[in-house]
Design a protein around this motif. Structure first.
Motif, PDB file in Angstrom:
ATOM      1  N   ILE A 193      20.447   1.927  -4.737  1.00  0.00           N
ATOM      2  CA  ILE A 193      19.712   2.037  -3.476  1.00  0.00           C
ATOM      3  C   ILE A 193      19.952   3.417  -2.877  1.00  0.00           C
ATOM      4  CG2 ILE A 193      19.549  -0.412  -2.928  1.00  0.00           C
ATOM      5  CD1 ILE A 193      22.080  -0.129  -1.243  1.00  0.00           C
ATOM      6  N   PRO A 194      19.031   3.921  -2.112  1.00  0.00           N
ATOM      7  CA  PRO A 194      17.763   3.285  -1.764  1.00  0.00           C
ATOM      8  C   PRO A 194      16.793   3.286  -2.941  1.00  0.00           C
ATOM      9  CG  PRO A 194      17.807   5.521  -0.909  1.00  0.00           C
ATOM     10  CD  PRO A 194      19.158   5.262  -1.499  1.00  0.00           C
ATOM     11  N   THR A 195      16.048   2.209  -3.052  1.00  0.00           N
ATOM     12  CA  THR A 195      14.929   2.137  -3.984  1.00  0.00           C
ATOM     13  C   THR A 195      13.705   1.762  -3.165  1.00  0.00           C
ATOM     14  OG1 THR A 195      16.215   1.558  -5.952  1.00  0.00           O
ATOM     15  CG2 THR A 195      13.913   0.880  -5.929  1.00  0.00           C
ATOM     16  N   LEU A 196      12.655   2.538  -3.321  1.00  0.00           N
ATOM     17  CA  LEU A 196      11.397   2.257  -2.646  1.00  0.00           C
ATOM     18  C   LEU A 196      10.390   1.831  -3.701  1.00  0.00           C
ATOM     19  CD1 LEU A 196      12.918   4.651  -1.010  1.00  0.00           C
ATOM     20  CD2 LEU A 196      10.838   4.627   0.314  1.00  0.00           C
ATOM     21  N   ILE A 197       9.837   0.645  -3.518  1.00  0.00           N
ATOM     22  CA  ILE A 197       8.820   0.145  -4.441  1.00  0.00           C
ATOM     23  C   ILE A 197       7.500   0.059  -3.688  1.00  0.00           C
ATOM     24  CG2 ILE A 197       8.094  -1.724  -5.961  1.00  0.00           C
ATOM     25  CD1 ILE A 197      10.952  -2.389  -6.522  1.00  0.00           C
ATOM     26  N   PHE A 198       6.465   0.572  -4.333  1.00  0.00           N
ATOM     27  CA  PHE A 198       5.133   0.601  -3.763  1.00  0.00           C
ATOM     28  C   PHE A 198       4.305  -0.492  -4.430  1.00  0.00           C
ATOM     29  CE2 PHE A 198       7.117   4.675  -3.582  1.00  0.00           C
ATOM     30  CZ  PHE A 198       6.753   5.222  -2.360  1.00  0.00           C
ATOM     31  N   PHE A 199       3.767  -1.409  -3.618  1.00  0.00           N
ATOM     32  CA  PHE A 199       2.982  -2.538  -4.127  1.00  0.00           C
ATOM     33  C   PHE A 199       1.515  -2.379  -3.752  1.00  0.00           C
ATOM     34  CE2 PHE A 199       7.232  -4.241  -3.946  1.00  0.00           C
ATOM     35  CZ  PHE A 199       7.307  -5.146  -4.997  1.00  0.00           C
ATOM     36  N   ASN A 200       0.652  -2.750  -4.679  1.00  0.00           N
ATOM     37  CA  ASN A 200      -0.776  -2.822  -4.419  1.00  0.00           C
ATOM     38  C   ASN A 200      -1.287  -4.140  -4.982  1.00  0.00           C
ATOM     39  OD1 ASN A 200      -3.362  -1.761  -3.560  1.00  0.00           O
ATOM     40  ND2 ASN A 200      -3.835  -1.562  -5.730  1.00  0.00           N
ATOM     41  N   LYS A 201      -1.862  -4.966  -4.121  1.00  0.00           N
ATOM     42  CA  LYS A 201      -2.383  -6.278  -4.519  1.00  0.00           C
ATOM     43  C   LYS A 201      -1.329  -7.112  -5.234  1.00  0.00           C
ATOM     44  CE  LYS A 201      -7.039  -4.526  -4.670  1.00  0.00           C
ATOM     45  NZ  LYS A 201      -8.041  -3.891  -5.487  1.00  0.00           N
ATOM     46  N   GLY A 202      -0.107  -7.063  -4.736  1.00  0.00           N
ATOM     47  CA  GLY A 202       0.971  -7.884  -5.276  1.00  0.00           C
ATOM     48  C   GLY A 202       1.630  -7.360  -6.528  1.00  0.00           C
ATOM     49  N   GLU A 203       1.183  -6.208  -7.020  1.00  0.00           N
ATOM     50  CA  GLU A 203       1.741  -5.619  -8.233  1.00  0.00           C
ATOM     51  C   GLU A 203       2.475  -4.320  -7.918  1.00  0.00           C
ATOM     52  OE1 GLU A 203       1.458  -7.022 -11.338  1.00  0.00           O
ATOM     53  OE2 GLU A 203       0.443  -8.715 -10.377  1.00  0.00           O
ATOM     54  N   VAL A 204       3.531  -4.042  -8.681  1.00  0.00           N
ATOM     55  CA  VAL A 204       4.257  -2.783  -8.510  1.00  0.00           C
ATOM     56  C   VAL A 204       3.365  -1.637  -8.989  1.00  0.00           C
ATOM     57  CG1 VAL A 204       6.263  -1.429  -9.239  1.00  0.00           C
ATOM     58  CG2 VAL A 204       6.513  -3.885  -8.791  1.00  0.00           C
ATOM     59  N   ALA A 205       3.137  -0.673  -8.095  1.00  0.00           N
ATOM     60  CA  ALA A 205       2.307   0.484  -8.424  1.00  0.00           C
ATOM     61  C   ALA A 205       3.158   1.723  -8.696  1.00  0.00           C
ATOM     62  CB  ALA A 205       1.327   0.772  -7.292  1.00  0.00           C
ATOM     63  N   ASP A 206       4.345   1.787  -8.073  1.00  0.00           N
ATOM     64  CA  ASP A 206       5.225   2.940  -8.235  1.00  0.00           C
ATOM     65  C   ASP A 206       6.609   2.564  -7.731  1.00  0.00           C
ATOM     66  OD1 ASP A 206       6.076   5.511  -8.835  1.00  0.00           O
ATOM     67  OD2 ASP A 206       4.826   6.512  -7.342  1.00  0.00           O
ATOM     68  N   GLN A 207       7.598   3.378  -8.105  1.00  0.00           N
ATOM     69  CA  GLN A 207       8.974   3.135  -7.672  1.00  0.00           C
ATOM     70  C   GLN A 207       9.712   4.459  -7.611  1.00  0.00           C
ATOM     71  OE1 GLN A 207      11.018  -0.177  -9.511  1.00  0.00           O
ATOM     72  NE2 GLN A 207      12.959   0.923  -9.519  1.00  0.00           N
ATOM     73  N   ILE A 208      10.480   4.639  -6.544  1.00  0.00           N
ATOM     74  CA  ILE A 208      11.306   5.834  -6.378  1.00  0.00           C
ATOM     75  C   ILE A 208      12.719   5.374  -6.027  1.00  0.00           C
ATOM     76  CG2 ILE A 208      11.738   7.896  -4.982  1.00  0.00           C
ATOM     77  CD1 ILE A 208       8.688   8.092  -4.587  1.00  0.00           C
ATOM     78  N   THR A 209      13.702   5.895  -6.738  1.00  0.00           N
ATOM     79  CA  THR A 209      15.089   5.544  -6.462  1.00  0.00           C
ATOM     80  C   THR A 209      15.857   6.782  -6.039  1.00  0.00           C
ATOM     81  OG1 THR A 209      15.019   3.746  -8.065  1.00  0.00           O
ATOM     82  CG2 THR A 209      17.197   4.524  -7.426  1.00  0.00           C
ATOM     83  N   GLY A 210      16.673   6.612  -4.994  1.00  0.00           N
ATOM     84  CA  GLY A 210      17.520   7.702  -4.524  1.00  0.00           C
ATOM     85  C   GLY A 210      16.901   8.470  -3.362  1.00  0.00           C
TER      86      GLY A 210
END
Length: 114
Positions: A76-93
């Protein structure tokens, strides 16, 4: 809750994130995490700027172990980007605001079908 950022938990995750009408950014964090505290003001600033297009949420990993486990959160931190209930992107740190803005803009384009 910080301005424009909704605090979510394991029980509200499906409703607030997976069933949302607009894209969602989830900030997985913990109160003892220095980088989480450091990135929080940036996330809050982006929430004010992009709130018309994206829902901003945060999930405390210590209080809500199910959701982070489901998404394989190991740092953490981990930021997950969701679109229509699906993971679209992820950034950690800890990352620069520009990198988060790029990811947000891409998410907006994806959600608009561009």
């Amino acid at each position: 809750m910080a301005d424009g950022v909704l605090e979510i938990d394991d029980s509200s995750f499906d409703k607030e994130v997976l069933q949302a009408d607009i894209p969602v950014l989830v900030d997985f964090w913990a109160p003892w995490c220095g980088p989480c505290k450091a990135i929080a003001p940036t996330v809050e600033a982006l929430a004010k700027e992009f709130s018309a297009n994206i829902k901003f949420t945060k999930c405390n990993v210590d209080e809500n172990p199910i959701t982070p486990g489901k998404y394989g959160i190991r740092a953490i931190p981990t930021l997950i980007f969701f679109n229509k209930g699906e993971v679209a992107d992820q950034i950690t740190g800890m990352v620069a605001k520009a990198k988060l803005e790029d990811a947000i803009n891409k998410l907006i384009l994806i959600s608009e079908g561009k």
